[in-house]
Motif scaffolding. Sequence first.
Motif, PDB file in Angstrom:
ATOM      1  N   MET A  72       0.825  -1.209   0.000  1.00  0.00           N
ATOM      2  CA  MET A  72       0.000   0.000   0.000  1.00  0.00           C
ATOM      3  C   MET A  72       0.863   1.264   0.000  1.00  0.00           C
ATOM      4  O   MET A  72       0.516   2.266  -0.617  1.00  0.00           O
ATOM      5  CB  MET A  72      -0.942  -0.007   1.202  1.00  0.00           C
ATOM      6  CG  MET A  72      -2.011  -1.100   1.125  1.00  0.00           C
ATOM      7  SD  MET A  72      -3.071  -1.162   2.591  1.00  0.00           S
ATOM      8  CE  MET A  72      -4.053   0.324   2.344  1.00  0.00           C
ATOM      9  N   ILE A  73       2.009   1.212   0.685  1.00  0.00           N
ATOM     10  CA  ILE A  73       2.916   2.356   0.651  1.00  0.00           C
ATOM     11  C   ILE A  73       3.530   2.493  -0.735  1.00  0.00           C
ATOM     12  O   ILE A  73       3.697   3.606  -1.248  1.00  0.00           O
ATOM     13  CB  ILE A  73       3.993   2.226   1.737  1.00  0.00           C
ATOM     14  CG1 ILE A  73       3.358   2.371   3.125  1.00  0.00           C
ATOM     15  CG2 ILE A  73       5.098   3.259   1.556  1.00  0.00           C
ATOM     16  CD1 ILE A  73       4.310   2.176   4.280  1.00  0.00           C
ATOM     17  N   ALA A  74       3.869   1.377  -1.369  1.00  0.00           N
ATOM     18  CA  ALA A  74       4.405   1.418  -2.732  1.00  0.00           C
ATOM     19  C   ALA A  74       3.395   2.055  -3.683  1.00  0.00           C
ATOM     20  O   ALA A  74       3.766   2.845  -4.564  1.00  0.00           O
ATOM     21  CB  ALA A  74       4.761   0.007  -3.203  1.00  0.00           C
TER      22      ALA A  74
ATOM     23  N   TYR B 277       4.382  10.989   1.821  1.00  0.00           N
ATOM     24  CA  TYR B 277       5.381  10.039   1.328  1.00  0.00           C
ATOM     25  C   TYR B 277       6.350  10.680   0.336  1.00  0.00           C
ATOM     26  O   TYR B 277       7.468  10.191   0.144  1.00  0.00           O
ATOM     27  CB  TYR B 277       4.703   8.837   0.667  1.00  0.00           C
ATOM     28  CG  TYR B 277       3.989   7.928   1.637  1.00  0.00           C
ATOM     29  CD1 TYR B 277       4.688   7.235   2.619  1.00  0.00           C
ATOM     30  CD2 TYR B 277       2.612   7.746   1.570  1.00  0.00           C
ATOM     31  CE1 TYR B 277       4.047   6.399   3.508  1.00  0.00           C
ATOM     32  CE2 TYR B 277       1.945   6.913   2.457  1.00  0.00           C
ATOM     33  CZ  TYR B 277       2.672   6.242   3.429  1.00  0.00           C
ATOM     34  OH  TYR B 277       2.026   5.419   4.314  1.00  0.00           O
ATOM     35  N   ALA B 278       5.939  11.762  -0.308  1.00  0.00           N
ATOM     36  CA  ALA B 278       6.791  12.410  -1.306  1.00  0.00           C
ATOM     37  C   ALA B 278       7.796  13.376  -0.684  1.00  0.00           C
ATOM     38  O   ALA B 278       8.778  13.754  -1.331  1.00  0.00           O
ATOM     39  CB  ALA B 278       5.923  13.154  -2.327  1.00  0.00           C
TER      40      ALA B 278
ATOM     41  N   LEU C  80      11.016   4.282   3.580  1.00  0.00           N
ATOM     42  CA  LEU C  80      10.242   3.201   4.205  1.00  0.00           C
ATOM     43  C   LEU C  80      10.249   1.932   3.367  1.00  0.00           C
ATOM     44  O   LEU C  80      10.002   0.844   3.881  1.00  0.00           O
ATOM     45  CB  LEU C  80       8.805   3.663   4.448  1.00  0.00           C
ATOM     46  CG  LEU C  80       8.620   4.776   5.493  1.00  0.00           C
ATOM     47  CD1 LEU C  80       7.157   5.214   5.528  1.00  0.00           C
ATOM     48  CD2 LEU C  80       9.073   4.311   6.875  1.00  0.00           C
ATOM     49  N   LEU C  81      10.515   2.072   2.074  1.00  0.00           N
ATOM     50  CA  LEU C  81      10.494   0.928   1.166  1.00  0.00           C
ATOM     51  C   LEU C  81      11.888   0.345   0.922  1.00  0.00           C
ATOM     52  O   LEU C  81      12.065  -0.449  -0.008  1.00  0.00           O
ATOM     53  CB  LEU C  81       9.875   1.344  -0.171  1.00  0.00           C
ATOM     54  CG  LEU C  81       8.382   1.664  -0.134  1.00  0.00           C
ATOM     55  CD1 LEU C  81       7.950   2.329  -1.433  1.00  0.00           C
ATOM     56  CD2 LEU C  81       7.557   0.411   0.119  1.00  0.00           C
ATOM     57  N   THR C  82      12.861   0.718   1.747  1.00  0.00           N
ATOM     58  CA  THR C  82      14.189   0.118   1.622  1.00  0.00           C
ATOM     59  C   THR C  82      14.040  -1.408   1.622  1.00  0.00           C
ATOM     60  O   THR C  82      13.428  -1.970   2.528  1.00  0.00           O
ATOM     61  CB  THR C  82      15.090   0.543   2.796  1.00  0.00           C
ATOM     62  OG1 THR C  82      15.213   1.960   2.787  1.00  0.00           O
ATOM     63  CG2 THR C  82      16.468  -0.086   2.673  1.00  0.00           C
ATOM     64  N   PRO C  83      14.568  -2.095   0.607  1.00  0.00           N
ATOM     65  CA  PRO C  83      14.288  -3.531   0.488  1.00  0.00           C
ATOM     66  C   PRO C  83      14.873  -4.374   1.617  1.00  0.00           C
ATOM     67  O   PRO C  83      15.909  -4.032   2.205  1.00  0.00           O
ATOM     68  CB  PRO C  83      14.916  -3.907  -0.857  1.00  0.00           C
ATOM     69  CG  PRO C  83      15.924  -2.840  -1.116  1.00  0.00           C
ATOM     70  CD  PRO C  83      15.379  -1.593  -0.508  1.00  0.00           C
ATOM     71  N   THR C  84      14.196  -5.447   1.910  1.00  0.00           N
ATOM     72  CA  THR C  84      14.631  -6.412   2.923  1.00  0.00           C
ATOM     73  C   THR C  84      15.983  -7.017   2.537  1.00  0.00           C
ATOM     74  O   THR C  84      16.204  -7.384   1.384  1.00  0.00           O
ATOM     75  CB  THR C  84      13.593  -7.540   3.055  1.00  0.00           C
ATOM     76  OG1 THR C  84      12.329  -6.967   3.361  1.00  0.00           O
ATOM     77  CG2 THR C  84      13.987  -8.533   4.124  1.00  0.00           C
ATOM     78  N   ARG C  85      16.869  -7.116   3.484  1.00  0.00           N
ATOM     79  CA  ARG C  85      18.172  -7.726   3.221  1.00  0.00           C
ATOM     80  C   ARG C  85      18.014  -9.242   3.089  1.00  0.00           C
ATOM     81  O   ARG C  85      17.311  -9.882   3.881  1.00  0.00           O
ATOM     82  CB  ARG C  85      19.157  -7.390   4.331  1.00  0.00           C
ATOM     83  CG  ARG C  85      20.578  -7.865   4.053  1.00  0.00           C
ATOM     84  CD  ARG C  85      21.606  -7.146   4.905  1.00  0.00           C
ATOM     85  NE  ARG C  85      22.960  -7.604   4.621  1.00  0.00           N
ATOM     86  CZ  ARG C  85      23.695  -7.206   3.600  1.00  0.00           C
ATOM     87  NH1 ARG C  85      23.190  -6.334   2.742  1.00  0.00           N
ATOM     88  NH2 ARG C  85      24.918  -7.661   3.408  1.00  0.00           N
TER      89      ARG C  85
ATOM     90  N   ASN D 149       7.854  -5.827   7.652  1.00  0.00           N
ATOM     91  CA  ASN D 149       7.005  -6.107   8.821  1.00  0.00           C
ATOM     92  C   ASN D 149       6.686  -4.835   9.591  1.00  0.00           C
ATOM     93  O   ASN D 149       7.496  -3.916   9.671  1.00  0.00           O
ATOM     94  CB  ASN D 149       7.670  -7.114   9.744  1.00  0.00           C
ATOM     95  CG  ASN D 149       7.768  -8.495   9.117  1.00  0.00           C
ATOM     96  OD1 ASN D 149       8.845  -8.935   8.747  1.00  0.00           O
ATOM     97  ND2 ASN D 149       6.640  -9.159   8.969  1.00  0.00           N
ATOM     98  N   GLY D 150       5.484  -4.807  10.172  1.00  0.00           N
ATOM     99  CA  GLY D 150       5.073  -3.673  10.975  1.00  0.00           C
ATOM    100  C   GLY D 150       4.495  -2.520  10.172  1.00  0.00           C
ATOM    101  O   GLY D 150       4.304  -1.421  10.698  1.00  0.00           O
ATOM    102  N   TYR D 151       4.177  -2.754   8.913  1.00  0.00           N
ATOM    103  CA  TYR D 151       3.745  -1.655   8.052  1.00  0.00           C
ATOM    104  C   TYR D 151       2.343  -1.143   8.355  1.00  0.00           C
ATOM    105  O   TYR D 151       2.023   0.002   8.025  1.00  0.00           O
ATOM    106  CB  TYR D 151       3.861  -2.052   6.571  1.00  0.00           C
ATOM    107  CG  TYR D 151       5.255  -1.870   6.034  1.00  0.00           C
ATOM    108  CD1 TYR D 151       5.681  -0.640   5.558  1.00  0.00           C
ATOM    109  CD2 TYR D 151       6.165  -2.920   6.037  1.00  0.00           C
ATOM    110  CE1 TYR D 151       6.962  -0.462   5.071  1.00  0.00           C
ATOM    111  CE2 TYR D 151       7.454  -2.756   5.557  1.00  0.00           C
ATOM    112  CZ  TYR D 151       7.845  -1.524   5.075  1.00  0.00           C
ATOM    113  OH  TYR D 151       9.130  -1.358   4.606  1.00  0.00           O
TER     114      TYR D 151
END
Length: 287
Positions: A1-3, A137-138, A153-158, A121-123
């Motif tokens: 939803m954030i994306a 968000y912008a 916030l959308l930094t990808p999961t490692r 997680n936790g979004y």
Amino acid sequence: MIAEAANDHASVGIDLVAMCVNDLVVQGAEPLFFLDYMATGKLDVEAGRQLVAGIAEGCLQAGCALIGGETAEMPGMYAPGQYDLAGFAVGAVERGAVLTGNEAQPGDVILGLASSGLHSNGYSLVRRIVENGGYDYAEDAPFYPGTSLGRALLTPTRIYVKSCLAALKTGGVHGFAHITGGGLLENIPRVLADGLTASINVSTWPLPSVFGWLAKAGAIAPLELARTFNCGIGMAVIAAKDKADAVERALSEAGEYVYRIGTVNETAAAAAPAVVILENLKDTWPS
């Protein structure tokens, strides 16, 4: 939803792969292949391109093959711009090498591998904090000037697959705990037998700025923060005391930031369920 709100779909595919392959490697398994599924009302070609590119990048990082997938258009099922993304991975491990969660012993060292951010997680809580605080968000992220809040916030999961597989070769790994929903408190006990505790000193690693911001903006108590988010540790590694140095070295050489965050101890009652004890919590994290 954030994306969707930020119109930034570049990293969601990486998250999808990461949530699958990181859960495979904790069993000692090497991911072999991945399949994805996307459903939407009407395909947005550019968003779809970004999503598939992210999935391919995630598979590259995990060392597994993207062998197929499905895209379904279902008008009326989804609002314009919305989509549902799912996937699964298959891995392999020799039967005698499976990590069952019963290998940890008193005296084992707990190593923490740094996370890259929220890690998928936790979004729900994050979105509530953003909405209630009137953030955009912008606009620049309060905790990361120069980067939009949406992108931060959308930094990808490692993806920890290659480093964890390297650590396994040392012969000193007694368990991996992928820190997902439930945070540090609920995930580490999954790889501990009854009668054991994990004593974690939260002052042994820096709390990333995104979690400090969420704690203050959302008035989240330290204990709840540890129960909801990874708080900077995306994977916990249980290592035999006499081989902890070798395990740490293998992880570092594979590109991880590694912290010695705690130890495994016995409880007074042998049949008591495994628990995590967080030390220096109130003195270290914002409250």
